[in-house]
Design an enzyme around this catalytic site. Structure first.
Site, PDB file in Angstrom:
ATOM      1  N   LYS A 199      -0.578   4.842   4.539  1.00 47.52           N
ATOM      2  CA  LYS A 199      -1.440   3.885   5.260  1.00 47.52           C
ATOM      3  C   LYS A 199      -0.882   3.656   6.661  1.00 47.52           C
ATOM      4  CE  LYS A 199      -3.933  -0.480   4.754  1.00 47.52           C
ATOM      5  NZ  LYS A 199      -5.212   0.205   5.061  1.00 47.52           N
ATOM      6  N   HIS A 217       0.838  -1.202   0.000  1.00 44.34           N
ATOM      7  CA  HIS A 217       0.000   0.000   0.000  1.00 44.34           C
ATOM      8  C   HIS A 217       0.870   1.249   0.000  1.00 44.34           C
ATOM      9  CE1 HIS A 217      -3.247  -2.764   1.133  1.00 44.34           C
ATOM     10  NE2 HIS A 217      -4.073  -1.824   0.733  1.00 44.34           N
TER      11      HIS A 217
END
Length: 280
Positions: A172, A168
């Protein structure tokens, strides 16, 4: 700015009245844009934290038009007139919003991740009074992938080591991702195991030989990766990889609107995307 009357509309379609939490964030704006483009949903409320500089501004200002829906930090004001709230924020904020939803009889679509077991229990409690769709990933493709993983795990129950690798963007804050954990839960359930007992989240130093009953997780963070997930079933002489890659958050927004439509007319209950997509 152009007039709000230029929004897409359909005289015949039912209009689902939707509020969005985290309205000034990346996902919030994606949801608002998807609602704006939809023929059967209309934005009636927008929520954000009191510290957000967007509070007080029009929720659709970033699209270049006036919707007449101001962003507010007051949950009751933001949910006034809404049938469904879509929330992709943080656990504490989502729970606060759900308490208001429960009091007002507003259904909820929750894509927030990182809930503790106690927080999940609170969500289940709210679902006794209002319909809630809770899923760590609203993407239709991801949820079809989960179904494929369930099938693969049952067929590859012996002789295969299972590893889940996710990547990600650098912003995040939780790891592993909620989607990766959901993948692990689906696989563990298919194998008759409890993920809490078989998950391995970190390896360093002399770890010893791999326990074949475990499910391993690896998390990568960097750049602007929207979300990549691969489950590796590694056997002797072969390996199977089931991968889903997201290139845009649009898939999450469109899946959320499918969840909104699913909740229309339904009573209280805790649902997931398998319910929404008829995969159960």
């Amino acid at each position: 700015m152009t007039s709000a009357t230029t929004a897409p509309s359909s005289a015949c379609a039912p209009r689902h009245r939707v509020a969005v939490a985290g309205a000034s964030g990346r996902m919030g704006r994606m949801l608002i844009e998807a609602i704006r483009a939809s023929d059967d949903c209309v934005l009636v409320g927008a929520l954000d934290t009191a510290a957000s500089p967007a509070v007080g501004s029009d929720a659709c200002a970033f699209l270049g038009f006036a919707s007449g829906v101001p962003i507010t930090s007051d949950p009751r004001r933001g949910l006034d007139g809404a049938e469904v709230l879509i929330d992709f924020t943080r656990p504490e904020g989502t729970l606060a919003h759900l308490r208001t939803c429960r009091a007002l009889g507003v259904r909820a679509v929750v894509g927030t991740t990182g809930f503790t077991d106690a927080q999940k229990a609170e969500i289940a409690g709210a679902a006794q009074d209002v319909g809630v769709v809770l899923a760590p990933n609203m993407s239709v493709g991801v949820n079809v992938t989960l179904k494929l993983l369930e099938m693969a795990a049952k067929a590859l129950s012996t002789g295969y080591d299972i590893e889940i690798i996710e990547a990600h963007h650098r912003h995040k804050v939780d790891a592993p991702s909620g989607t990766a954990l959901k993948m692990g839960e689906v696989i563990a359930h298919a194998l008759g195991r409890d993920l809490k007992d078989c998950a391995v989240y970190a390896r360093e130093g002399v770890t010893g030989e791999r326990d074949s009953s475990t499910i391993g997780f690896s998390a990568i963070r960097g750049g602007d990766i929207v979300g990549d997930h691969t489950v590796l079933f590694a056997g002797i002489g072969e390996r199977i990889e089931i991968t889903h890659k997201s290139s845009s958050r649009t898939t999450y927004a469109q899946g959320s609107l499918r969840a909104v439509r699913f909740l229309a007319g339904r009573g209280a209950g805790l649902y997931d995307m398998f319910d929404v997509l008829g995969l159960k």
